[in-house]
Write a protein that holds these residues in place. Sequence first.
Motif, PDB file in Angstrom:
ATOM      1  N   HIS A 193       2.917  -3.727 -13.651  1.00 36.86           N
ATOM      2  CA  HIS A 193       3.134  -3.328 -15.057  1.00 36.86           C
ATOM      3  C   HIS A 193       3.429  -1.835 -15.143  1.00 36.86           C
ATOM      4  N   TRP A 194       2.652  -1.030 -14.442  1.00 38.86           N
ATOM      5  CA  TRP A 194       2.867   0.423 -14.475  1.00 38.86           C
ATOM      6  C   TRP A 194       4.231   0.797 -13.873  1.00 38.86           C
ATOM      7  N   LEU A 195       4.586   0.167 -12.752  1.00 40.55           N
ATOM      8  CA  LEU A 195       5.877   0.484 -12.112  1.00 40.55           C
ATOM      9  C   LEU A 195       7.026   0.230 -13.081  1.00 40.55           C
ATOM     10  N   LYS A 196       6.938  -0.914 -13.781  1.00 41.45           N
ATOM     11  CA  LYS A 196       7.985  -1.282 -14.725  1.00 41.45           C
ATOM     12  C   LYS A 196       7.990  -0.313 -15.907  1.00 41.45           C
ATOM     13  N   ARG A 197       6.804  -0.051 -16.436  1.00 37.66           N
ATOM     14  CA  ARG A 197       6.721   0.791 -17.626  1.00 37.66           C
ATOM     15  C   ARG A 197       7.265   2.195 -17.374  1.00 37.66           C
ATOM     16  N   TYR A 198       6.984   2.726 -16.182  1.00 34.35           N
ATOM     17  CA  TYR A 198       7.424   4.099 -15.891  1.00 34.35           C
ATOM     18  C   TYR A 198       8.769   4.145 -15.171  1.00 34.35           C
ATOM     19  N   GLY A 199       9.401   2.988 -15.002  1.00 34.81           N
ATOM     20  CA  GLY A 199      10.725   2.952 -14.395  1.00 34.81           C
ATOM     21  C   GLY A 199      10.744   3.457 -12.957  1.00 34.81           C
ATOM     22  N   ILE A 200       9.655   3.190 -12.232  1.00 35.92           N
ATOM     23  CA  ILE A 200       9.587   3.629 -10.829  1.00 35.92           C
ATOM     24  C   ILE A 200      10.162   2.508  -9.950  1.00 35.92           C
ATOM     25  N   PRO A 201      11.119   2.815  -9.093  1.00 36.32           N
ATOM     26  CA  PRO A 201      11.777   1.756  -8.310  1.00 36.32           C
ATOM     27  C   PRO A 201      10.962   1.339  -7.084  1.00 36.32           C
ATOM     28  N   GLY A 202       9.642   1.134  -7.268  1.00 35.83           N
ATOM     29  CA  GLY A 202       8.779   0.763  -6.144  1.00 35.83           C
ATOM     30  C   GLY A 202       8.290  -0.667  -6.280  1.00 35.83           C
ATOM     31  N   HIS A 203       7.479  -1.071  -5.306  1.00 36.29           N
ATOM     32  CA  HIS A 203       6.899  -2.422  -5.326  1.00 36.29           C
ATOM     33  C   HIS A 203       5.436  -2.368  -4.899  1.00 36.29           C
ATOM     34  N   TYR A 204       4.655  -3.318  -5.422  1.00 37.36           N
ATOM     35  CA  TYR A 204       3.237  -3.445  -5.071  1.00 37.36           C
ATOM     36  C   TYR A 204       3.007  -4.905  -4.685  1.00 37.36           C
ATOM     37  N   ILE A 205       2.597  -5.113  -3.430  1.00 37.39           N
ATOM     38  CA  ILE A 205       2.677  -6.445  -2.819  1.00 37.39           C
ATOM     39  C   ILE A 205       1.299  -6.947  -2.350  1.00 37.39           C
ATOM     40  N   PRO A 206       0.935  -8.195  -2.731  1.00 39.72           N
ATOM     41  CA  PRO A 206      -0.303  -8.777  -2.181  1.00 39.72           C
ATOM     42  C   PRO A 206      -0.091  -9.220  -0.739  1.00 39.72           C
ATOM     43  N   MET A 207      -1.036  -8.864   0.137  1.00 38.48           N
ATOM     44  CA  MET A 207      -0.879  -9.208   1.553  1.00 38.48           C
ATOM     45  C   MET A 207      -2.140  -9.872   2.096  1.00 38.48           C
ATOM     46  N   GLU A 208      -1.968 -11.069   2.587  1.00 36.66           N
ATOM     47  CA  GLU A 208      -3.070 -11.832   3.169  1.00 36.66           C
ATOM     48  C   GLU A 208      -3.202 -11.399   4.631  1.00 36.66           C
ATOM     49  N   VAL A 209      -4.291 -10.715   4.966  1.00 36.28           N
ATOM     50  CA  VAL A 209      -4.462 -10.201   6.329  1.00 36.28           C
ATOM     51  C   VAL A 209      -5.855 -10.573   6.828  1.00 36.28           C
ATOM     52  N   ALA A 210      -5.916 -11.227   7.998  1.00 34.73           N
ATOM     53  CA  ALA A 210      -7.203 -11.599   8.586  1.00 34.73           C
ATOM     54  C   ALA A 210      -7.850 -10.375   9.222  1.00 34.73           C
ATOM     55  N   SER A 211      -9.168 -10.407   9.358  1.00 33.43           N
ATOM     56  CA  SER A 211      -9.918  -9.255   9.879  1.00 33.43           C
ATOM     57  C   SER A 211      -9.403  -8.784  11.233  1.00 33.43           C
ATOM     58  N   ASN A 212      -9.063  -9.726  12.116  1.00 34.51           N
ATOM     59  CA  ASN A 212      -8.594  -9.375  13.463  1.00 34.51           C
ATOM     60  C   ASN A 212      -7.296  -8.580  13.446  1.00 34.51           C
ATOM     61  N   ASP A 213      -6.515  -8.740  12.385  1.00 35.73           N
ATOM     62  CA  ASP A 213      -5.205  -8.090  12.314  1.00 35.73           C
ATOM     63  C   ASP A 213      -5.219  -6.797  11.498  1.00 35.73           C
ATOM     64  N   LEU A 214      -6.386  -6.451  10.918  1.00 35.83           N
ATOM     65  CA  LEU A 214      -6.434  -5.356   9.950  1.00 35.83           C
ATOM     66  C   LEU A 214      -5.940  -4.019  10.536  1.00 35.83           C
ATOM     67  N   ALA A 215      -6.471  -3.643  11.694  1.00 37.20           N
ATOM     68  CA  ALA A 215      -6.110  -2.343  12.288  1.00 37.20           C
ATOM     69  C   ALA A 215      -4.614  -2.306  12.608  1.00 37.20           C
ATOM     70  N   HIS A 216      -4.109  -3.388  13.154  1.00 37.79           N
ATOM     71  CA  HIS A 216      -2.694  -3.472  13.531  1.00 37.79           C
ATOM     72  C   HIS A 216      -1.800  -3.327  12.301  1.00 37.79           C
ATOM     73  N   VAL A 217      -2.138  -4.063  11.244  1.00 42.00           N
ATOM     74  CA  VAL A 217      -1.329  -4.025  10.012  1.00 42.00           C
ATOM     75  C   VAL A 217      -1.361  -2.611   9.413  1.00 42.00           C
ATOM     76  N   LEU A 218      -2.536  -1.988   9.383  1.00 37.81           N
ATOM     77  CA  LEU A 218      -2.633  -0.637   8.801  1.00 37.81           C
ATOM     78  C   LEU A 218      -1.861   0.395   9.627  1.00 37.81           C
ATOM     79  N   ASN A 219      -1.680   0.103  10.897  1.00 38.52           N
ATOM     80  CA  ASN A 219      -0.902   0.979  11.763  1.00 38.52           C
ATOM     81  C   ASN A 219       0.601   0.844  11.499  1.00 38.52           C
ATOM     82  N   ILE A 220       1.012  -0.363  11.184  1.00 41.19           N
ATOM     83  CA  ILE A 220       2.436  -0.670  11.000  1.00 41.19           C
ATOM     84  C   ILE A 220       2.951  -0.299   9.608  1.00 41.19           C
ATOM     85  N   LEU A 221       2.118  -0.520   8.577  1.00 40.04           N
ATOM     86  CA  LEU A 221       2.602  -0.391   7.189  1.00 40.04           C
ATOM     87  C   LEU A 221       3.292   0.938   6.867  1.00 40.04           C
TER      88      LEU A 221
END
Length: 277
Positions: A27-55
């Motif tokens: 809602h905020w991105l749209k309201r302020y016309g910011i060309p970004g995205h906010y994405i839900p990500m399903e990540v298991a505990s074992n993958d957390l460190a790896h995903v945070l390294n890649i993002l």
Amino acid sequence: MSIPSIPLAGVIGHPIAHSKSPRLHGHWLKRYGIPGHYIPMEVASNDLAHVLNILPKAGFRGVNVTIPHKEAVLDIADVISDRAALIGAANTLTFQSDGKLHADNTDGIGFIANLKHNAPDWDPAAGPAMVLGAGGASRAIVAALLHERVPAILLANRTRARADALKAHFGGKIEVIDWNNVPQRMDEAATLINTTSLGMAGKEELKLPLDGLRASTLVTDIVYTPLTTNLLATAHERGCPIVDGLGMLLHQAVPGFERWFGMTPDVDEDLRQVMLR
Ligand code: ATR
């Protein structure tokens, strides 16, 4: 001429489908016309460190983290804010330009901002706060109340040992009281806070006699489905000022949005209505 990158952020949890954060930030991105995205990500505990390294390599500026990762991220972060360290959990991560992962916890400031916004006359120093519950949300709220200089906290939890552990961690201003003694001590509270899941749609009710409650006591609930819990409805009937829990969710999101997308978003009625749809 280089094309500016599209700012990305999101929320990591397991499960994640129930998260309301994508709707809020979207809602905020749209309201302020910011060309970004906010994405839900399903990540298991074992993958957390790896995903945070890649993002960050994929254009992410930061992420919110939710159950079950709020504590585990502290072992992965390079820089931990004082309040996240004190609470022992983080909900807002930022990938800094120096490559470091910064972890913060904004639940407590979201809680306080909600009260200040909706009950501007509320004075945390005016008297003791009674806190029901001693789980993760309670930890953040107790830390924030102490930071706001409440004179004392009366802390009650069904499982007393968890309340004792919070007292051991946060110190002398906390008095642990028995769950069964809450009604008798109610008249001492200048602020009453439900941090348990009781009263949430689909869960048990919080069955608490409020006869001792003073009409001046500010009553608030972290449960926001329903928006007006039985606790809030009964307190309102007794003449108490009440603040519902939706604002805490909205206000805790502000610092993350600010850091990732570069502007301070408004928390207003418009946003509340979007979240209630
Ligand atoms: P959160 O991170 O949302 O605080 P949590 O850590 O699971 O979640 O804590 C839930 C809180 O609700 C706890 O204070 C819990 O009490 P216990 O420590 O005794 O489990 C409280 N709670 C949940 N169900 C309850 C019930 N039926 N009666 C009383 N308290 C309850």
